[in-house]
Write a protein that holds these residues in place. Structure first.
Motif, PDB file in Angstrom:
ATOM      1  N   SER A  62      35.587  39.217  45.174  1.00  0.00           N
ATOM      2  CA  SER A  62      36.207  39.520  46.464  1.00  0.00           C
ATOM      3  C   SER A  62      35.342  39.017  47.606  1.00  0.00           C
ATOM      4  CB  SER A  62      36.422  41.031  46.603  1.00  0.00           C
ATOM      5  OG  SER A  62      37.356  41.501  45.651  1.00  0.00           O
ATOM      6  N   LEU A  63      34.041  39.199  47.485  1.00  0.00           N
ATOM      7  CA  LEU A  63      33.111  38.754  48.525  1.00  0.00           C
ATOM      8  C   LEU A  63      33.099  37.232  48.616  1.00  0.00           C
ATOM      9  CD1 LEU A  63      31.083  40.163  50.457  1.00  0.00           C
ATOM     10  CD2 LEU A  63      29.323  39.725  48.756  1.00  0.00           C
ATOM     11  N   PHE A  64      33.147  36.568  47.459  1.00  0.00           N
ATOM     12  CA  PHE A  64      33.088  35.107  47.429  1.00  0.00           C
ATOM     13  C   PHE A  64      34.330  34.482  48.053  1.00  0.00           C
ATOM     14  CE2 PHE A  64      34.168  31.091  45.375  1.00  0.00           C
ATOM     15  CZ  PHE A  64      33.018  30.357  45.586  1.00  0.00           C
ATOM     16  N   PHE A  89      42.536  34.715  49.168  1.00  0.00           N
ATOM     17  CA  PHE A  89      42.384  33.843  50.327  1.00  0.00           C
ATOM     18  C   PHE A  89      43.064  34.443  51.559  1.00  0.00           C
ATOM     19  CE2 PHE A  89      40.880  30.582  47.457  1.00  0.00           C
ATOM     20  CZ  PHE A  89      40.013  29.851  48.252  1.00  0.00           C
ATOM     21  N   LEU A  90      44.179  35.125  51.350  1.00  0.00           N
ATOM     22  CA  LEU A  90      44.825  35.807  52.477  1.00  0.00           C
ATOM     23  C   LEU A  90      43.900  36.871  53.043  1.00  0.00           C
ATOM     24  CD1 LEU A  90      47.274  36.458  54.279  1.00  0.00           C
ATOM     25  CD2 LEU A  90      48.103  37.963  52.443  1.00  0.00           C
ATOM     26  N   ARG A  91      43.240  37.618  52.177  1.00  0.00           N
ATOM     27  CA  ARG A  91      42.254  38.606  52.627  1.00  0.00           C
ATOM     28  C   ARG A  91      41.192  37.934  53.488  1.00  0.00           C
ATOM     29  NH1 ARG A  91      38.918  39.912  49.236  1.00  0.00           N
ATOM     30  NH2 ARG A  91      38.156  41.810  50.243  1.00  0.00           N
ATOM     31  N   GLY A 145      43.241  42.927  45.885  1.00  0.00           N
ATOM     32  CA  GLY A 145      41.863  42.908  45.401  1.00  0.00           C
ATOM     33  C   GLY A 145      41.370  44.207  44.811  1.00  0.00           C
ATOM     34  N   ARG A 146      42.268  45.120  44.532  1.00  0.00           N
ATOM     35  CA  ARG A 146      41.861  46.464  44.136  1.00  0.00           C
ATOM     36  C   ARG A 146      41.019  46.482  42.863  1.00  0.00           C
ATOM     37  NH1 ARG A 146      44.277  51.137  45.916  1.00  0.00           N
ATOM     38  NH2 ARG A 146      43.778  53.022  44.771  1.00  0.00           N
ATOM     39  N   ASN A 147      41.384  45.649  41.880  1.00  0.00           N
ATOM     40  CA  ASN A 147      40.708  45.689  40.588  1.00  0.00           C
ATOM     41  C   ASN A 147      39.809  44.488  40.346  1.00  0.00           C
ATOM     42  OD1 ASN A 147      42.074  48.115  39.835  1.00  0.00           O
ATOM     43  ND2 ASN A 147      43.894  46.903  39.359  1.00  0.00           N
ATOM     44  N   ASP A 148      39.622  43.650  41.355  1.00  0.00           N
ATOM     45  CA  ASP A 148      38.780  42.469  41.186  1.00  0.00           C
ATOM     46  C   ASP A 148      37.306  42.828  41.304  1.00  0.00           C
ATOM     47  OD1 ASP A 148      41.059  40.984  40.886  1.00  0.00           O
ATOM     48  OD2 ASP A 148      41.073  40.207  42.944  1.00  0.00           O
ATOM     49  N   CYS A 169      28.919  33.757  36.126  1.00  0.00           N
ATOM     50  CA  CYS A 169      29.550  33.398  37.402  1.00  0.00           C
ATOM     51  C   CYS A 169      30.997  32.978  37.183  1.00  0.00           C
ATOM     52  CB  CYS A 169      28.755  32.279  38.061  1.00  0.00           C
ATOM     53  SG  CYS A 169      29.472  31.682  39.612  1.00  0.00           S
ATOM     54  N   ARG A 170      31.246  32.141  36.183  1.00  0.00           N
ATOM     55  CA  ARG A 170      32.608  31.684  35.889  1.00  0.00           C
ATOM     56  C   ARG A 170      33.507  32.857  35.515  1.00  0.00           C
ATOM     57  NH1 ARG A 170      33.254  27.594  31.000  1.00  0.00           N
ATOM     58  NH2 ARG A 170      32.507  29.487  29.940  1.00  0.00           N
ATOM     59  N   ALA A 171      32.980  33.784  34.722  1.00  0.00           N
ATOM     60  CA  ALA A 171      33.776  34.951  34.318  1.00  0.00           C
ATOM     61  C   ALA A 171      34.177  35.784  35.529  1.00  0.00           C
ATOM     62  CB  ALA A 171      32.991  35.801  33.321  1.00  0.00           C
ATOM     63  N   ILE A 172      33.269  35.930  36.480  1.00  0.00           N
ATOM     64  CA  ILE A 172      33.554  36.713  37.681  1.00  0.00           C
ATOM     65  C   ILE A 172      34.593  36.009  38.544  1.00  0.00           C
ATOM     66  CG2 ILE A 172      32.580  37.525  39.868  1.00  0.00           C
ATOM     67  CD1 ILE A 172      29.958  38.049  38.360  1.00  0.00           C
ATOM     68  N   MET A 173      34.404  34.705  38.747  1.00  0.00           N
ATOM     69  CA  MET A 173      35.268  33.962  39.659  1.00  0.00           C
ATOM     70  C   MET A 173      36.687  33.788  39.125  1.00  0.00           C
ATOM     71  SD  MET A 173      33.510  33.413  42.354  1.00  0.00           S
ATOM     72  CE  MET A 173      32.746  34.997  42.012  1.00  0.00           C
ATOM     73  N   THR A 174      36.847  33.753  37.808  1.00  0.00           N
ATOM     74  CA  THR A 174      38.173  33.526  37.222  1.00  0.00           C
ATOM     75  C   THR A 174      38.895  34.816  36.858  1.00  0.00           C
ATOM     76  OG1 THR A 174      37.189  33.294  35.006  1.00  0.00           O
ATOM     77  CG2 THR A 174      37.496  31.279  36.317  1.00  0.00           C
ATOM     78  N   SER A 175      38.310  35.949  37.184  1.00  0.00           N
ATOM     79  CA  SER A 175      38.908  37.223  36.779  1.00  0.00           C
ATOM     80  C   SER A 175      39.834  37.816  37.829  1.00  0.00           C
ATOM     81  CB  SER A 175      37.801  38.238  36.457  1.00  0.00           C
ATOM     82  OG  SER A 175      37.044  38.537  37.625  1.00  0.00           O
ATOM     83  N   VAL A 176      40.021  37.134  38.967  1.00  0.00           N
ATOM     84  CA  VAL A 176      40.825  37.708  40.046  1.00  0.00           C
ATOM     85  C   VAL A 176      42.289  37.748  39.649  1.00  0.00           C
ATOM     86  CG1 VAL A 176      39.215  36.983  41.842  1.00  0.00           C
ATOM     87  CG2 VAL A 176      41.086  35.479  41.196  1.00  0.00           C
ATOM     88  N   GLU A 177      42.983  38.770  40.117  1.00  0.00           N
ATOM     89  CA  GLU A 177      44.390  38.936  39.794  1.00  0.00           C
ATOM     90  C   GLU A 177      45.272  37.994  40.600  1.00  0.00           C
ATOM     91  OE1 GLU A 177      45.229  43.047  40.418  1.00  0.00           O
ATOM     92  OE2 GLU A 177      44.276  43.687  38.544  1.00  0.00           O
TER      93      GLU A 177
END
Length: 297
Positions: free
Chosen positions: A194-196, A87-89, A186-189, A73-81
């Protein structure tokens, strides 16, 4: 309410049949979600239902993430570019949802859907100033054709007497900006990230304003509120997974089957009988949308 978002980074190997299955499921889930929303808006504020949709989204997704375990879970959540971009999305999607839920209270499901299908046309136009993309003559003509379809589908409207008819346009505009933000940030996240973050932004913002619109929920309506929240998460995940499994140009057209689902649901649940102009306009809008999704030039 849905229109295909810009896909996240695809899986190493496309799985077209699975992608189509995910898209068909997403379209049906969106229609069930919106049917529940329209039913609830007859008794509750759309703002309260938006809050329930995003809170339920976070509860369902949070439970699933806990099942994955903290390290993953941590790896997924911290991988965003870009966290601000995510948050704007989410805020743009919240705006689209709010306009949609307001529209569902006043208008037939199918009419709202048909106008929402103009989103690819708006994305094409807005990408010119915002993303510096170029539009060929053929794509420009497709956009023009689609907007003619919008005019036909709406029919003669006295905007002063029926201001609610403007609400779907606010929804389509916000959703267009959401798609462009997805393309930009969010293209490569990871799809779960992205859903979270989209759900978290919506849940936080709606929680701030919902006390001003709150009314007590009847015991008999609590299950439907829970279903709306669950369907909100499941439908968005189905959409993202469809884009991960197959090219957008292949799976996007299958989302237009929402016209069928919305016609059936609107008639069976609310007694709505669509006008022939709605279908004629939908043909032009859907045709233009499919052209833009499947052609590069």
């Amino acid at each position: 309410m849905a229109t295909s978002p810009t896909p996240a980074l695809p899986l190493p190997a496309d799985r077209p049949l699975l992608g189509i299955a995910f898209m068909l499921a997403a379209g049906l889930l969106f229609t069930l979600l919106d049917t529940g929303v329209k039913w609830l808006t007859q008794s509750y504020s759309p703002v309260q239902i938006v809050w329930a949709r995003y809170t339920g989204h976070m509860l369902v997704l949070g439970a699933y993430l806990l099942m994955l375990g903290w390290p993953r879970c941590r790896a997924i959540m911290t991988s965003v570019e870009s966290l601000p971009g995510q948050f704007l999305r989410g805020l743009l999607l919240l705006g689209a949802s709010t306009f949609a839920f307001l529209a569902f209270r006043e208008l037939p499901l199918l009419q709202v859907y048909v106008i929402n299908f103009s989103t690819p046309l708006l994305v094409t136009l807005l990408a010119i100033p915002l993303l510096k993309e170029r539009v060929t003559l053929a794509r420009g003509l497709a956009v023009a054709t689609g907007f003619v379809g919008v005019i036909i589908a709406i029919g003669p409207v006295d905007w002063r007497a029926q201001p609610a008819a403007l609400l779907p346009f606010g929804m389509a505009f916000c959703f267009s900006l959401y798609q462009l933000a997805t393309r930009r940030f969010g293209r490569n996240d990871h799809p779960l990230a992205s859903l979270f973050y989209a759900g978290l932004a919506g849940a936080l913002a709606s929680s701030i304003i919902v006390p001003f619109f709150w009314s007590p929920i009847a015991m008999g309506d609590i299950p439907l509120f829970l279903v709306v929240g669950t369907l909100g998460a499941a439908s968005q995940l189905g959409l993202i997974m469809a884009m991960r499994c197959a090219p957008a140009s292949l799976v996007s057209p299958f989302l237009y089957l929402q016209i069928v689902w919305a016609t059936i649901s609107g008639y069976l649940v609310f007694g709505d009988v669509p006008l022939i102009e709605t279908y004629l306009g939908a043909v032009l809008i859907v045709g233009a949308g499919i052209y833009l999704a499947t052609r590069r030039g």
